[in-house]
Write a protein that holds these residues in place. Sequence first.
Motif, PDB file in Angstrom:
ATOM      1  N   GLY A 180      39.072  34.172  33.628  1.00 33.70           N
ATOM      2  CA  GLY A 180      39.538  35.434  33.806  1.00 33.70           C
ATOM      3  C   GLY A 180      38.987  36.484  33.382  1.00 33.70           C
ATOM      4  N   GLU A 182      41.815  43.207  37.062  1.00 28.19           N
ATOM      5  CA  GLU A 182      42.237  43.718  38.595  1.00 28.19           C
ATOM      6  C   GLU A 182      43.359  44.487  38.502  1.00 28.19           C
ATOM      7  N   LYS A 221      34.830  43.495  43.195  1.00 24.38           N
ATOM      8  CA  LYS A 221      34.691  42.205  43.136  1.00 24.38           C
ATOM      9  C   LYS A 221      33.724  42.011  41.789  1.00 24.38           C
ATOM     10  N   GLU A 254      29.733  34.822  42.648  1.00 23.31           N
ATOM     11  CA  GLU A 254      31.332  35.557  42.621  1.00 23.31           C
ATOM     12  C   GLU A 254      31.720  34.864  41.349  1.00 23.31           C
ATOM     13  N   SER A 292      34.809  34.569  40.758  1.00 25.81           N
ATOM     14  CA  SER A 292      36.088  33.620  41.160  1.00 25.81           C
ATOM     15  C   SER A 292      35.778  32.320  41.308  1.00 25.81           C
TER      16      SER A 292
END
Length: 361
Positions: free
Chosen positions: A2, A19, A215, A230, A232
């Motif tokens: 995270g 976020e 992002k 990315e 994620s």
Amino acid sequence: MGYYLTFNYNNLTYGLPAENIQEIFFLPQLASIPEAPKDIIGAVNVRGEIIPVMDLNLRFGYEEIDYHVNDNVVILNHEKLKLGIIANEVHEVSLIDERNITSELPYDVTLTELKQEKFISGVVQKEDQLILLLDPQKLLRYTESQELSLDLDLFEIEEESLANPENDTLTEGEKEVIRKTVFFPQASEYERKLLQKRANNLRESTKLKDFTGLKPISIFTLNQEFFGIELSLVQEFIKFKKYTPIPCTPKFILGNLNLRGEIITLIDIREEFNLQSSGLKEENQAVIVNVDGVVVGIIIDAVNDIYMMNPNDLKLEENTDNESVNQEYLQGVIPYQDKMLGIIDLNQVILGGNLLVDEAV
């Protein structure tokens, strides 16, 4: 994995999920909110939106500390609820392995014994730093439950009185009222004007400097060339020395690595980008990625940065600074530190290109 924004306040380090961060700015003049709890120290007008501001020190029952013009306000945002939090120093967005988050502290204290317990989701030790991870939803719900009176009337106090609460035209009773209601009463005249100027700029500004819609990407180097993926898709970053070569496999497959009982295939993607493969060293680095359930380790030179990318900046038809780099496996390029940074399309590299890791091993 995270990504969290970390900041210091009153000698403690806190973390918030990136976020939930809308924007960050230097401390402005705040307007007092009638009948607000002590920890809600005022409100700021951000482009016509009135946002309450919290002092974590007061929320958690610690002694009151002085504010400084170099302090920051971090704006949280969740489901249309917004809250500002005072911070002494804001750090960059950091990648935190969520498997390392715990409720156990390194000294004989549990979370339930901390004054912050109600609003903390966990703690993590990062190098020599203990980070208290705040729960933004609980902070925002708490503020919402206070049913604060937030409207533009809060900001209709005469600036002359704000700049000089000792105004000789006021009675002693009126001066005392102003001292109690004016934010940062110990500020000098110069500091007060600076705070008010910041507040005016926030009220009138139209450009939103925030993380909304951005992002996060991880930036690393291959043969001294910068690339991004990315965040994620990133499981973790590792350093390793030992691995097991696999016979009769394509050249890009270096071997297998035992990572805490999980067998990870290591691959070298340099040749896919027309970069020379430099082989492995005594100690190596890899980024572990998960692409549609396919978990592999990609050899890299070094991790350089976690960067919040605006997808609108992604250009599809421009070259990177190195024109020899194969564009087939790039989503596009973005401007980064006066250069053009290639964003790797891991779906294409791992599943759609020549690698086909899940079938090759």
